[in-house]
Design a protein around this motif. Structure first.
Motif, short mmCIF file in Angstrom:
data_model
loop_
_atom_site.label_atom_id
_atom_site.label_comp_id
_atom_site.label_asym_id
_atom_site.label_seq_id
_atom_site.Cartn_x
_atom_site.Cartn_y
_atom_site.Cartn_z
N LEU A 263 0.78 -1.26 0.09
CA LEU A 263 -0.09 -0.03 0.03
C LEU A 263 0.90 1.36 0.04
CD1 LEU A 263 -3.07 0.89 0.22
CD2 LEU A 263 -3.02 0.90 2.66
N MET A 264 1.83 1.19 0.70
CA MET A 264 2.75 2.49 0.85
C MET A 264 3.52 2.57 -0.52
SD MET A 264 3.09 4.45 3.48
CE MET A 264 3.88 5.80 3.85
N ALA A 265 3.97 1.40 -1.18
CA ALA A 265 4.59 1.71 -2.43
C ALA A 265 3.70 2.22 -3.32
CB ALA A 265 5.02 0.35 -3.16
N THR A 266 2.47 2.05 -3.41
CA THR A 266 1.43 2.27 -4.38
C THR A 266 0.88 3.93 -4.03
OG1 THR A 266 0.28 0.30 -4.29
CG2 THR A 266 -0.99 2.07 -5.30
N LYS A 267 0.96 4.31 -2.87
CA LYS A 267 0.86 5.57 -2.36
C LYS A 267 2.01 6.43 -2.78
CE LYS A 267 0.15 8.62 1.83
NZ LYS A 267 0.15 8.45 3.29
N ASP A 268 3.32 5.99 -2.76
CA ASP A 268 4.42 6.82 -3.34
C ASP A 268 4.23 6.99 -4.88
OD1 ASP A 268 6.85 8.02 -3.11
OD2 ASP A 268 7.98 6.44 -3.94
N MET A 269 3.74 5.86 -5.75
CA MET A 269 3.54 6.08 -7.18
C MET A 269 2.59 7.24 -7.28
SD MET A 269 3.92 2.52 -9.09
CE MET A 269 4.45 3.21 -10.48
N LEU A 270 1.64 7.33 -6.76
CA LEU A 270 0.39 8.38 -6.76
C LEU A 270 1.08 9.73 -6.55
CD1 LEU A 270 -2.07 9.29 -7.16
CD2 LEU A 270 -2.65 9.12 -4.80
#
Length: 391
Positions: A263-270
């Motif tokens: 989830l944190m990796a995805t948040k960073d991509m956003l």
């Protein structure tokens, strides 16, 4: 700074206190100095140096939840969440640190003898000893019970034979927990699985090649081989034949940690994508001003918020000691798959720039798909979910 994201001192997540936020600030400042400037080099070199592990230990960022008698401070699980999220903001290869702290160490703390705890846990905290959990095997299907590595008793030892693969931290590991079959005739077969504590200097133990993956280049992933390796009977973890039971008891936290990181990796991509499209133009107009771009960002942000709400609820239940293995398995499966979908959308918004391979967004795109393999394949995870809902 990590992702150039500021600390929100008014974070409304119910399990975070002011102390957690101060701890978050501390680990972020440490990583900004000791990890962020070097991460690209670690990716090129294919590994994170031992010196970094030692620095993490010296600063109190390894296994803070352990009791003071072993060198910890008895911190609650919220601190593990903070660490996992901040490590992930630097890069997915740092998940090996969370595996060391929040996957391997809890097995010793929960099932180990006092001698085993005193022998290993203090060295886990200092970073003097790097650990791994060795379960996956070449050709192994989705069933944990189908382990082929054997450990047969002889003259006060378990003689271990077999191979393990895709082992995180395996190439540098000083110590590993190895899942073996100690009773070849057990019915059902999973009753014959035990966990052994094996040190790197054990005769007959060798490491194969450091595995090259499609992403997470600095993650230490290796093959391990055991050829008549003698392991003292005193290195049995817990009771013989209860290995699979122990794995299932710890699977909840392991899968929750996987969901948190993804989830944190995805948040960073956003975050990276929003910053990029705000500053780029196409046909004389900022990319962020196109409705299609706005709609895509809205879809991504919605998915992430739904995932965050689900995971934060599970974190609270886990802290309270509830059995939520079904829900955690759902989170692990759904969020890792969601992260792949979002990764594709973010790369499209970056257009050619995101595909150069030189930017963090491209690295994220390479790294994210590997997370679907953590803690069991999708088939394994979905099988458990189906069984637990009575299907």
């Amino acid at each position: 700074m990590i992702g150039t994201m500021a600390i929100n001192k008014n974070d409304s997540r119910s399990f975070l206190t002011e102390k957690h936020l101060l701890f978050k600030q501390s680990i972020r400042e440490f990583l900004d100095k000791e990890a962020v400037p070097f991460y690209d080099q670690w990716e090129k070199e294919g590994g994170i140096p031992r010196s970094f592990w030692k620095k993490i230990g010296d600063n109190g960022f390894l296994c803070p939840w352990l009791d003071a008698e072993f060198g910890g401070v008895g911190a609650d699980f919220g601190y593990s969440v903070v660490l996992a999220e901040e490590f992930e903001m630097v890069g997915s290869a740092l998940r090996g640190i969370s595996i060391h702290s929040d996957v391997v160490a809890p097995y010793i703390a929960s099932f180990g003898t006092m001698d085993q705890k005193q022998r290993y846990l203090p060295k886990f905290i200092t970073g003097e000893m790097i650990t791994a959990f060795a379960m996956a095997e070449p050709g192994m299907d989705s069933e944990f019970a189908n382990i082929q590595t054997t450990a047969i008793k002889k003259d006060g030892y378990y003689i271990v034979n077999g191979a393990k693969t895709f082992i995180t931290n395996g190439f540098k590991a000083d110590f590993m927990i190895v899942a073996c079959k100690t009773d070849l005739d057990a019915v059902p077969s999973h009753d014959g699985i035990s966990l052994l504590l094996i040190d790197k200097d054990t005769p007959g133990f060798t490491r194969g090649r450091k595995l090259e993956k499609a992403g997470q280049d600095s993650s230490d992933t290796a093959e391990l081989f055991f050829d008549d390796a003698p392991v003292p009977i005193g290195n049995l973890l817990g009771e013989e034949g209860r290995g699979l039971s122990y794995i299932m008891q710890k699977l909840q936290q392991e899968r929750l940690m996987c969901a948190i990181g993804s989830l944190m990796a995805t948040k960073d991509m956003l975050h990276l994508t929003v910053n990029y499209i705000k500053g780029q133009k196409a046909f004389g107009k900022k990319i962020s001003e196109y409705k299609k771009s706005q709609f895509t960002i809205a879809e991504i942000a919605t998915d992430i918020q739904l995932g965050r709400t689900f995971v934060d609820g599970l974190i609270c239940k886990h802290i309270n000691g509830e059995n939520i293995i079904t829900e955690v398995s759902m989170a692990k499966y759904w969020i890792t798959e969601m992260s792949k979908r979002i990764s594709e959308k973010c790369m499209q918004l970056h257009d050619r720039y995101g595909n150069t391979g030189d930017d963090k967004i491209a690295r994220r795109h390479r790294d994210i798909p590997l997370t679907t393999l953590y803690t069991g394949s999708d088939e394994n995870v979905k099988t458990l979910i189906a069984e637990n809902i009575g299907f």
